[in-house]
Design a protein around this motif. Sequence first.
Motif, mmCIF file in Angstrom:
data_model
loop_
_atom_site.group_PDB
_atom_site.id
_atom_site.type_symbol
_atom_site.label_atom_id
_atom_site.label_comp_id
_atom_site.label_asym_id
_atom_site.label_seq_id
_atom_site.Cartn_x
_atom_site.Cartn_y
_atom_site.Cartn_z
ATOM 1 N N GLN A 25 43.993 34.823 43.953
ATOM 2 C CA GLN A 25 44.186 34.319 42.606
ATOM 3 C C GLN A 25 42.868 33.911 41.947
ATOM 4 O O GLN A 25 42.752 33.914 40.728
ATOM 5 C CB GLN A 25 45.152 33.131 42.628
ATOM 6 C CG GLN A 25 46.600 33.515 42.883
ATOM 7 C CD GLN A 25 47.148 34.415 41.782
ATOM 8 O OE1 GLN A 25 47.108 34.080 40.606
ATOM 9 N NE2 GLN A 25 47.641 35.581 42.167
ATOM 10 N N LYS A 26 41.870 33.580 42.760
ATOM 11 C CA LYS A 26 40.564 33.198 42.232
ATOM 12 C C LYS A 26 39.629 34.387 42.067
ATOM 13 O O LYS A 26 38.519 34.235 41.546
ATOM 14 C CB LYS A 26 39.917 32.154 43.145
ATOM 15 C CG LYS A 26 40.636 30.807 43.148
ATOM 16 C CD LYS A 26 39.901 29.804 44.019
ATOM 17 C CE LYS A 26 40.583 28.444 44.002
ATOM 18 N NZ LYS A 26 39.872 27.452 44.835
ATOM 19 N N SER A 27 40.062 35.564 42.502
ATOM 20 C CA SER A 27 39.219 36.755 42.413
ATOM 21 C C SER A 27 38.971 37.114 40.950
ATOM 22 O O SER A 27 39.857 36.998 40.099
ATOM 23 C CB SER A 27 39.876 37.939 43.132
ATOM 24 O OG SER A 27 39.967 37.700 44.513
ATOM 25 N N LEU A 28 37.777 37.566 40.654
ATOM 26 C CA LEU A 28 37.423 37.953 39.290
ATOM 27 C C LEU A 28 37.940 39.356 38.983
ATOM 28 O O LEU A 28 37.892 40.255 39.836
ATOM 29 C CB LEU A 28 35.909 37.912 39.120
ATOM 30 C CG LEU A 28 35.268 36.524 39.263
ATOM 31 C CD1 LEU A 28 33.749 36.648 39.286
ATOM 32 C CD2 LEU A 28 35.708 35.601 38.139
ATOM 33 N N VAL A 29 38.427 39.529 37.763
ATOM 34 C CA VAL A 29 38.952 40.828 37.346
ATOM 35 C C VAL A 29 38.191 41.393 36.147
ATOM 36 O O VAL A 29 38.353 42.567 35.813
ATOM 37 C CB VAL A 29 40.455 40.749 37.016
ATOM 38 C CG1 VAL A 29 41.251 40.369 38.252
ATOM 39 C CG2 VAL A 29 40.728 39.741 35.896
ATOM 40 N N ARG A 30 37.364 40.561 35.495
ATOM 41 C CA ARG A 30 36.618 41.037 34.333
ATOM 42 C C ARG A 30 35.446 40.105 34.067
ATOM 43 O O ARG A 30 35.529 38.896 34.288
ATOM 44 C CB ARG A 30 37.531 41.083 33.102
ATOM 45 C CG ARG A 30 36.899 41.750 31.883
ATOM 46 C CD ARG A 30 36.787 43.249 32.051
ATOM 47 N NE ARG A 30 35.981 43.851 30.982
ATOM 48 C CZ ARG A 30 35.612 45.129 30.955
ATOM 49 N NH1 ARG A 30 35.992 45.940 31.936
ATOM 50 N NH2 ARG A 30 34.879 45.604 29.980
ATOM 51 N N LEU A 31 34.333 40.685 33.570
ATOM 52 C CA LEU A 31 33.138 39.925 33.233
ATOM 53 C C LEU A 31 32.790 40.102 31.757
ATOM 54 O O LEU A 31 33.066 41.154 31.169
ATOM 55 C CB LEU A 31 31.943 40.383 34.080
ATOM 56 C CG LEU A 31 32.065 40.310 35.599
ATOM 57 C CD1 LEU A 31 30.819 40.896 36.248
ATOM 58 C CD2 LEU A 31 32.288 38.881 36.056
ATOM 59 N N ALA A 32 32.166 39.086 31.185
ATOM 60 C CA ALA A 32 31.643 39.158 29.821
ATOM 61 C C ALA A 32 30.286 38.475 29.798
ATOM 62 O O ALA A 32 30.188 37.293 30.134
ATOM 63 C CB ALA A 32 32.598 38.488 28.828
ATOM 64 N N PRO A 33 29.221 39.178 29.418
ATOM 65 C CA PRO A 33 27.889 38.555 29.384
ATOM 66 C C PRO A 33 27.843 37.385 28.409
ATOM 67 O O PRO A 33 28.520 37.387 27.383
ATOM 68 C CB PRO A 33 26.979 39.695 28.912
ATOM 69 C CG PRO A 33 27.751 40.955 29.182
ATOM 70 C CD PRO A 33 29.191 40.600 29.031
ATOM 71 N N GLU A 34 27.051 36.377 28.738
ATOM 72 C CA GLU A 34 26.809 35.248 27.833
ATOM 73 C C GLU A 34 25.562 35.571 27.014
ATOM 74 O O GLU A 34 24.465 35.712 27.567
ATOM 75 C CB GLU A 34 26.612 33.960 28.623
ATOM 76 C CG GLU A 34 26.091 32.783 27.814
ATOM 77 C CD GLU A 34 26.887 32.532 26.543
ATOM 78 O OE1 GLU A 34 26.261 32.315 25.498
ATOM 79 O OE2 GLU A 34 28.138 32.564 26.595
ATOM 80 N N ASP A 64 44.143 34.523 38.220
ATOM 81 C CA ASP A 64 45.112 33.499 37.828
ATOM 82 C C ASP A 64 45.043 33.161 36.343
ATOM 83 O O ASP A 64 45.745 32.270 35.862
ATOM 84 C CB ASP A 64 44.935 32.229 38.661
ATOM 85 C CG ASP A 64 43.555 31.580 38.471
ATOM 86 O OD1 ASP A 64 42.788 32.039 37.603
ATOM 87 O OD2 ASP A 64 43.261 30.624 39.210
ATOM 88 N N GLY A 65 44.189 33.882 35.588
ATOM 89 C CA GLY A 65 44.102 33.682 34.147
ATOM 90 C C GLY A 65 43.060 32.686 33.700
ATOM 91 O O GLY A 65 42.841 32.521 32.497
ATOM 92 N N HIS A 66 42.397 32.006 34.627
ATOM 93 C CA HIS A 66 41.368 31.033 34.267
ATOM 94 C C HIS A 66 40.028 31.734 34.022
ATOM 95 O O HIS A 66 39.723 32.763 34.638
ATOM 96 C CB HIS A 66 41.205 29.986 35.369
ATOM 97 C CG HIS A 66 42.340 29.009 35.448
ATOM 98 N ND1 HIS A 66 43.487 29.269 36.158
ATOM 99 C CD2 HIS A 66 42.501 27.787 34.902
ATOM 100 C CE1 HIS A 66 44.315 28.240 36.043
ATOM 101 N NE2 HIS A 66 43.748 27.326 35.291
ATOM 102 N N VAL A 67 39.237 31.164 33.132
ATOM 103 C CA VAL A 67 37.899 31.671 32.830
ATOM 104 C C VAL A 67 36.868 30.698 33.382
ATOM 105 O O VAL A 67 37.022 29.477 33.243
ATOM 106 C CB VAL A 67 37.715 31.851 31.309
ATOM 107 C CG1 VAL A 67 36.260 32.191 30.972
ATOM 108 C CG2 VAL A 67 38.634 32.947 30.792
ATOM 109 N N THR A 78 27.800 32.793 41.218
ATOM 110 C CA THR A 78 28.735 31.734 41.573
ATOM 111 C C THR A 78 29.413 31.132 40.355
ATOM 112 O O THR A 78 28.792 30.973 39.300
ATOM 113 C CB THR A 78 27.983 30.609 42.325
ATOM 114 O OG1 THR A 78 27.356 31.166 43.484
ATOM 115 C CG2 THR A 78 28.928 29.514 42.771
ATOM 116 N N SER A 79 30.688 30.802 40.511
ATOM 117 C CA SER A 79 31.389 30.051 39.481
ATOM 118 C C SER A 79 30.747 28.678 39.328
ATOM 119 O O SER A 79 30.428 28.021 40.322
ATOM 120 C CB SER A 79 32.865 29.902 39.875
ATOM 121 O OG SER A 79 33.490 28.885 39.121
#
Length: 231
Positions: A25-34, A64-67, A78-79
């Motif tokens: 559920q904590k796995s990343l599914v998409r990235l967006a550069p800052e 899980d839908g969290h950013v 790292t998060s």
Amino acid sequence: MGVSQSPRSAQVIDLDTVRLRQQAQKSLVRLAPELDGLEMVYQLAASPDSYFGMPILAWGLRADGHVVGLVPWMETLTSCQEVDSQENGYFVGYRDPETEEIFESPPDHKYYELTAAADYFEYEASGDVTLIQQIPDTLGTHALCMNHPNAPWHMKPVYGWRLYSDGSIDALLADEEKATMTPILLGDKCLYSARSCHPSVYYFQRHIANRILEEDPATLETLAMMVVPGD
């Protein structure tokens, strides 16, 4: 006569399965550069009255839908919320340098950007680990690479980051001898996965990497205490 009741059957909880499910559920599914200069704010136990800022590289959407904000930290991307070490630093919040506002949650516009992109691409799960996405490194991050405990280390610039279908992230480094064009860009054949060639990798911000390359005594002393070669 009383009615006998059979004892309730006990449920066996497989803790390993629960942990794997939580990790998925904590796995990343998409990235967006800052791209607007937002920062992670952290503190050190040795300097309880001081706050430190570190530019955020990207934002990640979890299963899980969290950013979460993402920074190159120690051995991986790292998060920010997982930066929780009394010695190396612990997360306080996010900061907008223009307004100097400190906030706990990622900005709403990043949530909408990530969820829209994830819905648009909607990768199908498969048994094989596949490449989902790659983004450029915009911070000048450097990787300190060690192949053997007693071998010399190498400091190499990071050109990008790859997100795989299992949620793992790896840095892209360059084999300069194979580079045919400059500047080196994502997609160039000279780029390779850091973990595929270097058993131990540590990531540093550009100004710290330059101090290491210049052999600044204080920085090298700190590095020797932080980076401990494996057996």
